[in-house]
Design an enzyme around this catalytic site. Structure first.
Site, PDB file in Angstrom:
ATOM      1  N   ASP A  14       0.859  -1.189   0.000  1.00  0.00           N
ATOM      2  CA  ASP A  14       0.000   0.000   0.000  1.00  0.00           C
ATOM      3  C   ASP A  14       0.889   1.231   0.000  1.00  0.00           C
ATOM      4  O   ASP A  14       1.951   1.241   0.622  1.00  0.00           O
ATOM      5  CB  ASP A  14      -0.971   0.000   1.180  1.00  0.00           C
ATOM      6  N   GLU A  26      -7.326   4.869  12.380  1.00  0.00           N
ATOM      7  CA  GLU A  26      -6.192   4.510  13.233  1.00  0.00           C
ATOM      8  C   GLU A  26      -6.205   5.164  14.609  1.00  0.00           C
ATOM      9  O   GLU A  26      -5.449   4.781  15.487  1.00  0.00           O
ATOM     10  CB  GLU A  26      -4.883   4.871  12.519  1.00  0.00           C
TER      11      GLU A  26
END
Length: 278
Positions: free
Chosen positions: A82, A174
């Site tokens: 990613d 996150e």
């Protein structure tokens, strides 16, 4: 006539034996001088032996791949990365061509947006060039719990054009960003519901293992999870709970001039194909 005197027998002088005291002193000095080398050698040997012992006890399905410069779980056959602006300008042809033993890059998640106004400066280029090189791609949005979830979803879909063959869109969550876990989950739900309503595709949720355990587990069980948990031979999570595992953030790949995150897919090639947008 003078009478020659008889020559005397001259005995050669013998050197005095070195006393025990001096021998011991010499030995002591040599030990002092050589001890750093000796003990350094011993310690290096011990460290090498210890690494060997540790390696024997490690999972045989978790080994170092020299070209990628990281350990990779061997129990998986589909690998990916990613990326975001952090990796800079990427040569996707080189990424696709790289292979070390049985590992090659098959998919890439690409950062598109963040919050309600930030577009990743490399997104459009990556989104165009990675599929051209033959990689299966998915776009992700970095979620900000302080901002309205529906507004973030609208912004994401304005930037990303999802097409047949892509991986489902991803929301990256996150942290709490200073809001309560209840508020975070409410805004996240709004984002997920809006994206699914508009695209008819259920998004993937990306998060770290601890954040998942603390705030998401039991709340979004109908969603596919992509979980970050680094430098481990196994993801400490039931396999039924996740599809993608981000196992390292220090991989090296041809065509990328910076370290990059590495991921594996939990499933075979048929399951992976079913993940792609029809």
């Amino acid at each position: 006539m003078p009478v020659a005197k008889p020559k005397r027998n001259v005995k050669s002088k013998k050197s005095k034996p070195i006393s025990t005291k001096w021998k011991l002193l010499f030995l002591f000095v040599m030990l002092v001088l050589l001890s750093p080398l000796y003990y350094g050698y011993v310690l290096r040997g011990f460290a090498s032996t210890w690494r060997w012992i540790k390696d024997i006890g490690q999972d045989p399905n978790y080994r170092t791949y020299t070209d990628f410069k990281i350990k990779i779980p061997k129990a998986y056959t589909i690998h990916g990365i990613d990326v975001s602006y952090y990796q800079g300008k990427i040569n996707w042809t080189k990424v696709k061509a790289m292979e070390d033993d049985d590992v090659k890059i098959s998919f890439a998640f690409i950062k598109a947006t963040e919050g309600i106004s930030l577009v990743d400066p490399y997104f459009q280029r990556n989104w165009r060039e990675a599929p051209k090189a033959g990689l299966v791609c998915g776009a992700y949005h970095f979620f900000r719990p302080k901002s309205d979830g529906k507004t973030q979803a609208k912004f994401f879909l304005q930037v990303v054009s999802i097409e047949k063959g892509d991986l489902p869109p991803v929301v990256d969550i996150e942290g709490l960003d200073g809001v309560s876990s209840l508020k975070m989950r409410a805004e996240l739900s709004d984002f997920l519901n809006y994206v699914e309503m508009k695209t008819k595709i259920r998004p993937i949720i990306y998060t770290g293992l601890k954040f998942y355990e603390d705030y998401l587990s039991g709340n979004f069980d109908n969603y596919t999870f992509w979980v970050a948990h680094y430098y481990q031979p196994k993801l400490r999570l039931d396999k039924s709970s996740w599809r993608f595992w981000q196992h390292s953030d220090k991989g090296r790949v041809n065509g990328i001039n910076h370290v990059v995150d590495f991921n594996v897919f939990n499933g075979d090639s048929l399951t992976f194909e079913k993940m792609r947008i029809p």
